[in-house]
Design an enzyme around this catalytic site. Structure first.
Site, mmCIF file in Angstrom:
data_model
loop_
_atom_site.group_PDB
_atom_site.id
_atom_site.type_symbol
_atom_site.label_atom_id
_atom_site.label_comp_id
_atom_site.label_asym_id
_atom_site.label_seq_id
_atom_site.Cartn_x
_atom_site.Cartn_y
_atom_site.Cartn_z
ATOM 1 N N THR A 27 40.204 42.282 35.045
ATOM 2 C CA THR A 27 40.359 40.716 34.249
ATOM 3 C C THR A 27 41.773 40.409 34.978
ATOM 4 O OG1 THR A 27 41.645 41.920 32.440
ATOM 5 C CG2 THR A 27 39.190 41.514 32.381
ATOM 6 N N ALA A 60 43.845 46.079 33.025
ATOM 7 C CA ALA A 60 44.393 44.876 32.001
ATOM 8 C C ALA A 60 45.753 44.518 32.541
ATOM 9 C CB ALA A 60 44.183 45.432 30.630
ATOM 10 N N VAL A 86 46.810 49.752 34.176
ATOM 11 C CA VAL A 86 47.734 48.552 34.013
ATOM 12 C C VAL A 86 47.865 47.806 35.400
ATOM 13 C CG1 VAL A 86 50.063 47.954 33.208
ATOM 14 C CG2 VAL A 86 48.784 50.052 32.188
ATOM 15 N N LYS A 87 47.547 46.409 35.094
ATOM 16 C CA LYS A 87 47.534 45.684 36.361
ATOM 17 C C LYS A 87 48.955 44.856 36.435
ATOM 18 C CE LYS A 87 44.598 42.691 38.526
ATOM 19 N NZ LYS A 87 43.201 41.564 38.148
ATOM 20 N N VAL A 88 49.645 45.235 37.552
ATOM 21 C CA VAL A 88 51.103 44.802 37.562
ATOM 22 C C VAL A 88 51.214 43.958 38.853
ATOM 23 C CG1 VAL A 88 53.457 45.480 37.849
ATOM 24 C CG2 VAL A 88 51.741 46.928 36.597
#
Ligand code: E4P
Length: 218
Positions: A27, A60, A86-88
């Protein structure tokens, strides 16, 4: 090659999951906004729903752009479910945060990657996944698939474990080309994924088989 669905739409996730063709979901804030998900708690609840639907990894994305903020948000996201990644974003503090997460057992997806240099940095920081945006590169008249090829070669040179997650997929051919080039994962809209089904000879052949079967019914 793993298939991730690139959406925050629960119906599409259910559809692809029911067919049994997805290994995860990605997402981003734009996709969440498209579904009308707003407010911190609602965003978190939506991620939990997705995690309950799909066994595989769910990316996310953090909104913060400073190290402390990214770490705070990332830890909260990671605590939602074991399959959260965790999308960074690929920015200075993002790379630092990826390194911090990597040292603390939190898996990451480094996003907004548009060059091989960025891919090297993300891997050095210990990113679990790397998301080069091939469609957006194509949109500017450059060669998105060329970047995938370059990163596959570089990572192979050094046995880098970061998984190449080809993102910003626009069509079925992008998916097939990514598989040829050796991307570890593609994340794509349901339409592009289902486009892999289509071939006119399949339709023609099936119509013929059904017509012939009709003739053999006693
Ligand atoms: C997924 O991780 C990316 O955010 C997404 O693929 C971007 O796609 P777009 O370029 O179509 O917005």
């Amino acid at each position: 090659m793993k298939f991730f669905l690139d959406t925050a739409n629960l119906e599409q996730i259910k559809e692809a999951n029911d067919i049994g063709i997805i290994d995860g979901v990605t997402t981003n804030p734009s996709l969440m906004a498209k579904e009308g998900i707003s407010g911190h708690n609602n965003v978190l609840k939506h991620y939990v729903k997705i995690c309950e639907m799909v066994e595989g990894d769910i990316s996310a994305e953090v909104i913060a752009t400073d190290f402390e903020g990214i770490v705070r948000e990332g830890e909260e996201l990671a605590s939602l479910a074991p399959n959260i990644v965790v999308k960074v974003p690929m920015i200075r503090d993002g790379v630092k945060a990826i390194n911090h997460f990597s040292n603390n057992g939190i898996r990451t997806n480094c996003t907004l990657v548009f060059s091989a240099g960025q891919a090297l940095l993300a891997a050095k920081a210990g990113a679990t996944y790397l998301s080069p945006f091939i469609g957006r590169i194509d949109d500017t008249g450059w060669n998105g698939l060329g970047l995938i090829e370059q990163i596959v070669e570089i990572y192979a040179n050094y046995g880098i474990m970061t998984e190449i997650l080809a993102a910003s997929i626009r069509n079925p051919l992008h998916i097939v080309k990514c598989a040829e080039l050796g991307a570890d994962v593609v994340t794509c809209p349901l339409k592009a994924m289902m486009g892999l089904l289509n071939h006119p000879l399949t339709d023609k052949g099936l119509a013929q088989f059904l017509a012939d079967a009709e003739g053999t019914r006693g």
